[in-house]
Design an enzyme around this catalytic site. Structure first.
Site, short mmCIF file in Angstrom:
data_model
loop_
_atom_site.label_atom_id
_atom_site.label_comp_id
_atom_site.label_asym_id
_atom_site.label_seq_id
_atom_site.Cartn_x
_atom_site.Cartn_y
_atom_site.Cartn_z
N ASP A 33 85.94 30.78 26.59
CA ASP A 33 86.24 30.89 25.00
C ASP A 33 87.58 30.38 25.07
O ASP A 33 88.02 29.56 24.06
CB ASP A 33 86.40 32.31 24.71
CG ASP A 33 85.26 33.15 24.38
OD1 ASP A 33 84.20 32.27 24.78
OD2 ASP A 33 84.88 34.09 24.07
N TYR A 36 87.45 26.55 24.84
CA TYR A 36 86.98 26.47 23.58
C TYR A 36 87.86 26.32 22.55
O TYR A 36 88.22 25.34 21.70
CB TYR A 36 85.69 27.17 23.38
CG TYR A 36 85.12 26.91 21.88
CD1 TYR A 36 84.29 25.96 21.85
CD2 TYR A 36 85.65 27.40 20.80
CE1 TYR A 36 83.72 25.62 20.59
CE2 TYR A 36 84.99 27.36 19.65
CZ TYR A 36 84.19 26.50 19.14
OH TYR A 36 83.58 26.05 18.17
N SER A 81 55.00 32.54 -0.18
CA SER A 81 54.98 33.54 0.55
C SER A 81 53.73 33.75 1.34
O SER A 81 53.06 32.86 1.65
CB SER A 81 55.24 34.94 -0.12
OG SER A 81 54.13 34.88 -1.09
N LEU A 82 53.71 34.81 2.29
CA LEU A 82 52.63 34.92 3.31
C LEU A 82 51.49 35.91 2.87
O LEU A 82 51.99 37.03 2.00
CB LEU A 82 52.95 35.28 4.83
CG LEU A 82 54.00 34.09 5.21
CD1 LEU A 82 54.46 34.62 6.57
CD2 LEU A 82 52.91 32.88 5.70
N GLU A 114 54.19 33.54 15.95
CA GLU A 114 55.68 33.45 16.08
C GLU A 114 56.23 35.03 15.46
O GLU A 114 55.47 35.39 14.65
CB GLU A 114 56.30 32.54 15.00
CG GLU A 114 56.20 31.15 15.41
CD GLU A 114 56.59 30.18 14.17
OE1 GLU A 114 56.93 30.63 13.20
OE2 GLU A 114 56.38 29.06 14.32
N ARG A 137 65.63 31.51 -1.12
CA ARG A 137 64.14 31.21 -1.59
C ARG A 137 63.99 31.39 -3.27
O ARG A 137 63.23 30.54 -3.85
CB ARG A 137 63.09 31.95 -0.84
CG ARG A 137 61.75 32.01 -1.49
CD ARG A 137 60.90 32.80 -0.50
NE ARG A 137 59.65 32.69 -1.01
CZ ARG A 137 59.05 33.85 -2.03
NH1 ARG A 137 59.78 34.57 -2.31
NH2 ARG A 137 57.76 33.61 -2.30
N TYR A 226 61.72 27.98 11.30
CA TYR A 226 60.31 27.88 11.75
C TYR A 226 59.56 26.99 10.87
O TYR A 226 58.11 26.72 11.07
CB TYR A 226 59.84 29.35 11.66
CG TYR A 226 59.95 29.86 10.15
CD1 TYR A 226 59.45 29.35 9.03
CD2 TYR A 226 60.86 31.02 9.87
CE1 TYR A 226 59.82 29.82 7.77
CE2 TYR A 226 61.18 31.49 8.86
CZ TYR A 226 60.52 31.17 7.60
OH TYR A 226 61.07 31.64 6.57
N LYS A 314 51.11 42.48 9.95
CA LYS A 314 52.35 43.39 10.11
C LYS A 314 52.37 44.25 11.02
O LYS A 314 51.14 44.75 11.52
CB LYS A 314 52.56 44.16 8.61
CG LYS A 314 52.82 43.08 7.43
CD LYS A 314 53.88 42.75 7.73
CE LYS A 314 54.81 42.38 6.29
NZ LYS A 314 54.86 43.21 5.36
N CYS A 408 86.50 72.61 9.53
CA CYS A 408 85.66 72.08 10.95
C CYS A 408 84.66 73.29 11.54
O CYS A 408 85.37 74.05 12.25
CB CYS A 408 86.81 71.34 11.87
SG CYS A 408 86.01 70.80 13.24
N CYS A 411 86.65 73.69 15.32
CA CYS A 411 87.92 74.19 15.44
C CYS A 411 88.30 74.96 14.45
O CYS A 411 89.19 75.83 14.49
CB CYS A 411 88.92 73.29 16.07
SG CYS A 411 89.23 72.11 14.68
N CYS A 431 90.94 69.31 18.53
CA CYS A 431 89.52 69.67 18.18
C CYS A 431 88.65 69.42 19.30
O CYS A 431 88.48 68.36 19.80
CB CYS A 431 89.17 69.12 16.88
SG CYS A 431 87.28 69.63 16.78
S1 IVH Z 1 56.18 30.93 7.57
C1 IVH Z 1 54.67 29.19 3.44
N1 IVH Z 1 57.32 32.01 9.72
O1 IVH Z 1 58.18 35.82 5.63
C2 IVH Z 1 55.40 30.47 4.10
N2 IVH Z 1 57.84 32.93 7.61
O2 IVH Z 1 56.44 37.12 4.07
C3 IVH Z 1 55.89 29.99 5.42
N3 IVH Z 1 59.13 34.87 7.77
O3 IVH Z 1 59.17 34.02 3.02
C4 IVH Z 1 56.32 31.05 5.97
N4 IVH Z 1 59.27 34.78 9.86
O4 IVH Z 1 60.79 34.37 4.98
C5 IVH Z 1 57.14 31.96 8.38
N5 IVH Z 1 57.97 32.72 11.58
C6 IVH Z 1 57.97 33.03 10.48
C7 IVH Z 1 58.62 33.81 9.62
C8 IVH Z 1 58.48 33.80 8.30
C9 IVH Z 1 59.80 35.48 8.83
C10 IVH Z 1 59.18 35.31 6.35
C11 IVH Z 1 59.65 33.92 5.31
C12 IVH Z 1 58.54 34.18 4.21
C13 IVH Z 1 58.21 35.51 4.47
C14 IVH Z 1 56.69 35.92 4.10
#
Ligand code: IVH
Length: 669
Positions: A33, A36, A81-82, A114, A137, A226, A314, A408, A411, A431
């Site tokens: 460190d 650096y 989203s997923l 992942e 997002r 990712y 999940k 307390c 004590c 205490c």
């Molecule tokens: S891929 C089209 N990969 O999960 C969406 N998402 O519930 C592609 N997230 O909004 C997302 N880890 O913020 C992807 N390895 C991963 C992730 C990931 C966390 C989050 C991401 C997304 C949310 C959906």
């Protein structure tokens, strides 16, 4: 000569960038460190002498001025989203739906599995390799501009690495706060009598939305990438290739290695990941399974809000309901009184829970939790679970509201409420509960790390008047110990030997152990790296302290206040008189030091995280030497899967055996 200077500056920046990457992205620093800091200071000095040569991607330009508002940013490609799944059947259904959609017998692709990081999704745009914009997002189509805060995240490069930098890259990933950082920040907030954050995700989100990037600087975040939106100049064919590419460009890609393979491999990886979820440095709430082949992804396309080609599987919730039997008050080492719910034992995410923190009276009022209530508890970010809500429907009318104590419980001293703070404190420095908590902290793992001394023993020592403070530990003798509960001659001798070994702690451990408000493990390390002894630290002015990178005005003031107290000076004199000799941190020269410094290492069996050659290279980087066979000269044998005869021989010779996981831990992976 201006050209020369510009080149020298660029070389310096390049070097700092490389070390940043090694430190923050790969967790494999190759310089100390202090070295650096020296490089960074040189750059700062040259730049301040020649402000016209400062470039926006310079490592000195991470934390800029506050912005006045967060501007809107449209995503060129929507951030979707997923779709969720919760069990194996749903995962198999998903795969079937893909085959049906494609009207195919089988899918000609691997999957990528992942960790699903539980944070905030962000997009970071690089143009010609330079970070130009970062955004949240938002609703998927429009997010908020958080460039100023993302620039402050050390693991995010301001400029991409490598020779083949794409003209455009919209890198996507999850911003998170590591659990240990979250715990440290929350502890500090509580110590200051402020409200803690609910979980790392909220703190991450709150930090990214700050107008002043100085906040993001003291609340360190990380981004794990990712995926990508648009790009120009790269052509990955698979998720695997994309992750490798992102990594080569200097972006941090995975908290945990992704798994690749068929659906069965994904299900196995999912089970393994869930097993380990609590051991990972950041919160994850599932696994994302993705079609690996990017061309196939295009054919599969997206639904309204989520792509067909990915699925979030999940984990089981780390939540449970149980009954609060009583609300008791616990006394901390600084005298803070924390209400704690004693629960009917219940399993949450594989761990049996019997206590949950309620933080303070204000929190109890907000939740309206009473003894006898049925409550939801959750483990989030913290190992210590917390009560998140009361199941009001289950009330029967005989629940007992919490009365904040006026005295307390340990004590009997009248409690104090600090102005502008929600916490109440026991002001009595003697205490017994406070002293016990201080001694516990003193000998804890991150402190002097004295083996064989736990809360029960400390409580006894304090109750019997054998210990009035940390220094008294070094005054214990066999005579006074024998006769305590479960303490024979042998265990007394062991304990005394362990205490004796703690007489020469590394300086940072001692600083942590002393329990100075605001000096957690991290601050202690930073201080010990700059001040060679406790005396020089004690003599430092507020300005000198604040000049140290990573030490803010609050920590500086707390350190000054601690050293200014005569009782603390007396403690230091006392410790010194008892033979305590802290060791200054070594400042290893580049190339020396390292996790395997001076040791000989040999591998046997198959490693799952990397090839043998990579692993051997890591050992050498970390100062170790590779041997060709097992002999008495071998220090460590690292054992992968299906080890050969080397293992047997090493055992016979008493060579230290290390698993792959231990090896990864040692090299900091
Ligand atoms: S891929 C089209 N990969 O999960 C969406 N998402 O519930 C592609 N997230 O909004 C997302 N880890 O913020 C992807 N390895 C991963 C992730 C990931 C966390 C989050 C991401 C997304 C949310 C959906």
């Amino acid at each position: 000569m201006a050209g020369d200077l510009a080149r020298r500056l660029e070389k310096l920046r390049e070097e700092i960038r490389r070390h940043n990457h090694r430190y923050y992205v790969l967790s494999r620093p190759t310089i100390s460190d202090a070295e650096y800091d020296r490089l960074l200071r040189e750059l700062e000095r040259l730049e301040s002498e020649h402000p016209e040569l400062v470039t926006p991607d310079s490592p000195t330009q991470r934390v800029g001025a506050p912005v006045s508002a967060l501007a809107k940013v449209e995503h060129a490609e929507p951030m979707l989203s997923l779709e969720n799944a919760f069990n194996e059947a749903e995962v198999r259904e998903w795969e079937e739906s893909l085959r049906n959609f494609l009207k195919a017998e089988s899918l000609d692709t691997d999957f990528a599995g992942e960790p699903k990081l539980d944070g905030v999704s962000v997009e970071v745009v690089y143009e010609d390799g330079f970070l130009v914009r970062a955004s949240t997002r938002g609703d998927g189509w429009t997010g908020e501009d958080i460039t100023h805060n993302v620039r402050a995240i050390r693991s995010v490069p301001l400029r991409l690495a490598g020779r083949r930098v794409p003209a455009l890259l919209e890198a996507r990933g999850e911003a998170i706060m590591r659990k240990d950082v979250f715990q440290r920040l929350n502890r500090e907030l509580l110590e200051q009598g402020e409200e803690p954050f609910a979980n790392p995700r909220n703190l991450t989100s709150g930090t990214l939305k700050q107008l002043d990037p100085a906040v993001a600087e003291v609340r360190p975040l990380d981004i794990f990438f990712y995926g990508a939106g648009r790009s120009a100049g790269i052509e990955p064919r698979t998720q695997r290739e994309l992750l490798v590419l992102l990594g080569e460009l200097g972006l941090r890609t995975n908290l945990e290695l992704a798994a690749f393979g068929g659906l069965d491999a994904m299900l196995a990886a999912y089970a393994a990941l869930e097993e380990r979820r609590n051991d990972l440095p950041a919160e994850i709430d599932g696994m994302v399974i993705k079609v690996d082949d990017l061309r196939l992804r295009e054919r599969l396309g997206t639904r309204a809000r989520s792509p067909r080609w990915a699925l979030a599987v999940k984990f089981r919730a780390q939540q449970a309901t149980t009954r609060v039997n009583a609300i008791v008050v616990q006394v901390g080492r600084l005298g803070t009184l924390t209400p704690v719910a004693l629960l009917d034992p219940v399993e949450v995410g594989g761990v049996t829970v019997q206590r949950a923190t309620l933080h303070n009276a204000e929190q109890i009022r907000k939740l309206d939790v009473r003894a006898g209530d049925t409550v939801f508890i959750e483990r989030a970010g913290d190992v210590i679970p917390k009560v998140v809500a009361v199941v009001k429907e289950s009330r029967r009318g005989n629940e007992r509201p919490f009365q904040p104590p006026e005295r307390c419980p340990a004590c009997g001293t009248r409690v104090e409420q600090e102005e502008d703070a929600v916490a109440i404190r026991c002001p009595n420095a003697r205490c017994p509960a406070r002293v016990s908590a201080q001694v516990e902290h003193f000998v804890s793992r991150a402190g002097l790390d004295v083996e064989g001394i736990g809360p029960k023993l400390i409580e006894q020592l304090v109750a019997r008047g054998l210990v009035h403070g940390a220094a008294d530990l070094f005054r214990l003798d066999a005579e006074s110990l024998i006769g305590l509960e479960r303490m024979g001659e042998k265990s007394a001798a062991n304990l005394l030997a362990a205490i004796d070994r703690a007489r020469q702690p590394a300086l940072d451990r001692l600083l942590f152990a002393l329990g100075i408000a605001g000096v957690g493990q991290h601050v202690a390390e930073v201080l010990a790296a700059h001040f060679p002894s406790i005396e020089t630290l004690g003599g430092a002015s507020a300005e000198e302290l604040e000049a140290v990178k990573g030490i803010g005005p609050e920590a500086a003031a707390a350190v000054r206040a601690w050293f200014a107290l005569e009782e603390n000076q007396a403690l230091l004199r006392d410790l010194s008189g008892l033979g305590l000799r802290p060791r200054a941190l070594p400042a290893p020269a580049a190339g020396k030091g390292g996790a395997f410094a001076g040791q000989t290492v040999l591998f046997t069996g198959t490693l799952s995280s990397q090839t043998r050659a990579e692993a051997e290279a890591r050992v050498k980087e970390q100062g170790g030497r590779i041997l060709k066979s097992v002999s008495r000269n071998l220090d460590i044998l690292v054992v992968g899967e299906d080890p050969g005869s080397k293992l047997k021989k090493a055992r016979e010779l008493g060579v230290r055996i290390m698993t792959e996981a231990e090896f990864l831990e040692r090299i900091g992976d």
